[in-house]
Write a protein that holds these residues in place. Structure first.
Motif, PDB file in Angstrom:
ATOM      1  N   THR A 266     107.797 -27.723  30.256  1.00 18.21           N
ATOM      2  CA  THR A 266     107.261 -28.950  29.669  1.00 18.21           C
ATOM      3  C   THR A 266     107.096 -28.797  28.164  1.00 18.21           C
ATOM      4  O   THR A 266     107.348 -29.731  27.401  1.00 18.21           O
ATOM      5  CB  THR A 266     105.927 -29.312  30.338  1.00 18.21           C
ATOM      6  OG1 THR A 266     106.131 -29.441  31.754  1.00 18.21           O
ATOM      7  CG2 THR A 266     105.383 -30.625  29.805  1.00 18.21           C
ATOM      8  N   ALA A 293     110.958 -33.711  36.242  1.00 23.00           N
ATOM      9  CA  ALA A 293     109.511 -33.581  36.066  1.00 23.00           C
ATOM     10  C   ALA A 293     108.799 -33.800  37.399  1.00 23.00           C
ATOM     11  O   ALA A 293     109.301 -34.489  38.294  1.00 23.00           O
ATOM     12  CB  ALA A 293     109.015 -34.586  35.033  1.00 23.00           C
ATOM     13  N   PHE A 299     104.989 -37.913  32.906  1.00 26.45           N
ATOM     14  CA  PHE A 299     105.735 -37.152  31.898  1.00 26.45           C
ATOM     15  C   PHE A 299     106.131 -38.065  30.735  1.00 26.45           C
ATOM     16  O   PHE A 299     105.987 -37.710  29.564  1.00 26.45           O
ATOM     17  CB  PHE A 299     106.966 -36.528  32.548  1.00 26.45           C
ATOM     18  CG  PHE A 299     107.726 -35.571  31.670  1.00 26.45           C
ATOM     19  CD1 PHE A 299     107.342 -34.245  31.559  1.00 26.45           C
ATOM     20  CD2 PHE A 299     108.844 -35.997  30.962  1.00 26.45           C
ATOM     21  CE1 PHE A 299     108.048 -33.362  30.759  1.00 26.45           C
ATOM     22  CE2 PHE A 299     109.556 -35.126  30.158  1.00 26.45           C
ATOM     23  CZ  PHE A 299     109.159 -33.802  30.060  1.00 26.45           C
ATOM     24  N   ASP A 338     104.213 -22.945  31.791  1.00 23.87           N
ATOM     25  CA  ASP A 338     104.674 -24.203  31.218  1.00 23.87           C
ATOM     26  C   ASP A 338     104.392 -24.291  29.722  1.00 23.87           C
ATOM     27  O   ASP A 338     104.942 -25.152  29.044  1.00 23.87           O
ATOM     28  CB  ASP A 338     104.005 -25.373  31.939  1.00 23.87           C
ATOM     29  CG  ASP A 338     104.996 -26.465  32.307  1.00 23.87           C
ATOM     30  OD1 ASP A 338     106.222 -26.227  32.177  1.00 23.87           O
ATOM     31  OD2 ASP A 338     104.560 -27.549  32.727  1.00 23.87           O
TER      32      ASP A 338
END
Length: 371
Positions: A266, A293, A299, A338
């Protein structure tokens, strides 16, 4: 009452004040069925047919893919949804999804051989050759030989891609097909944005010269194109601050957007958008980063927050994870994982040259290979 399209409003703002406008265009690239075919929608854990036992991991169906697109359109956060011509027909002509929406529909207007990626295929490893499945008429009205009145039925925006491989004959063919497309588009009132891929063959140009190679070809290709035929913006690989600043400074009315590449972490997505905007980029076109995602709509919300400058990339990752947990959604990765910068693939191919995004944007980007 006609709803204004956010894309058009943002382009007007950028061109009226190229250095002062803070507008940023986000596109959801849902055209991967023209590259990967049946694997484009991603995977799910469910039975294949309605009513069949669940539990198996399978590719989502085309209808499931289109339902995701409907949700993104209805959310009204992205500025563009890019689709294959067939899906664009369904959404814009059959269902009229874009009629009262600020979101603009766009269709992939060509599909050169470097994005022909069936399972087991190898065509994409050879020097790219131009090809177009869709005709502009099909995108505009759903059939050949549209009448003038019918041209407004579908959409008047498409993505055209070129891949230069530093070979005289192949690049001449690529330029010739693009010229033909531009002439047809101008006659039919069809706008386009231009995607310039990095060479899809190894050693086409020295790695250290690649950013300059792409920038020079963009400037050279468009120098002979007058306003009526120019792309409304670009979609290119992000080659770092210096290359982005050089291209933007050369012509501030050349609206530059970055392609997203592989899903990555991410933080990869948020940092890519943040960095490209910091150095003059005005658009981001994310496909797999959105499609893979955990929750596409959440997202997208955070992509917009990062683009608007209301939150920094690392804080956006933390907030995104919090939002997932509140919805009872298990993240693909731990928060620490992430928050790690990984890589961003520079073409549709999964096993291709990549560029790392450093935590400190002043550090030169390092070329590396995916595994």
């Amino acid at each position: 009452m006609t709803v204004k399209k956010s894309l058009d409003e943002k382009l007007r703002s950028i061109h009226s004040d190229p250095y002062g406008s803070r507008e940023f265009i986000i596109a959801d690239a849902k055209d991967a069925d023209m590259a990967f075919g049946m694997s484009a929608p991603g995977v799910t854990r469910a039975g294949l047919l309605p009513g069949s036992p669940g539990g198996e991991i399978r590719h989502k169906t085309l209808e499931e893919f289109r339902d995701q697109i409907r949700q993104v359109i209805d959310q009204q956060i992205v500025d563009i949804v890019l689709m294959s011509a067939s899906t664009c027909e369904q959404m814009s002509i059959v269902e009229r999804r874009f009629d009262n929406s600020p979101v603009t529909a766009a269709a992939r207007a060509n599909d050169a051989t470097d994005i022909h990626l069936p399972r087991g295929g190898t065509v994409h490893t050879e020097p790219a050759r131009p090809f177009r499945t869709a005709h502009i008429d099909h995108i505009q009205c759903g059939h050949l030989d549209c009448s003038i009145e019918e041209r407004a039925l579908g959409t008047n925006l498409g993505l055209y891609s070129v891949t230069f491989v530093n070979d005289r004959d192949r690049d001449h063919e690529t330029l010739t097909r693009y010229k033909e497309f531009r002439e047809e588009a101008e006659r039919k009132g069809f706008r386009h944005f231009l995607e310039v891929f990095d060479p899809n063959v190894p050693n086409a140009v020295a790695a250290e010269q690649l950013p300059g190679f792409i920038n020079d070809l963009i400037a050279r290709t468009l120098a002979g194109v007058t306003r009526a035929g120019r792309p409304i913006f670009l979609k290119i690989a992000y080659h770092g601050p210096k290359a982005m600043e050089e291209l933007v400074a050369y012509d501030p009315h050349l609206v530059v957007g970055v392609l997203g590449g592989a899903a990555g972490t991410t933080l990869d997505a948020f940092q890519l958008l943040h960095q490209s905007k910091k150095y003059g980029g005005r658009a981001a076109l994310f496909g797999r980063k959105i499609n893979q995602a955990e929750n596409q709509l959440i997202f997208i919300e955070f992509l917009r927050h990062v683009a608007d400058g209301t939150i920094e990339p690392e804080e956006a990752v933390k907030a995104y994870h919090s939002a997932l947990y509140r919805q009872g959604i298990t993240p693909h990765r731990t928060l620490d994982e992430d928050l790690t910068l990984h890589t961003n693939v520079m073409s549709y191919e999964r096993n291709s040259t990549t560029i790392s995004l450093p935590a400190d944007s002043t550090v030169p980007l390092k070329k590396e290979k995916t595994v």
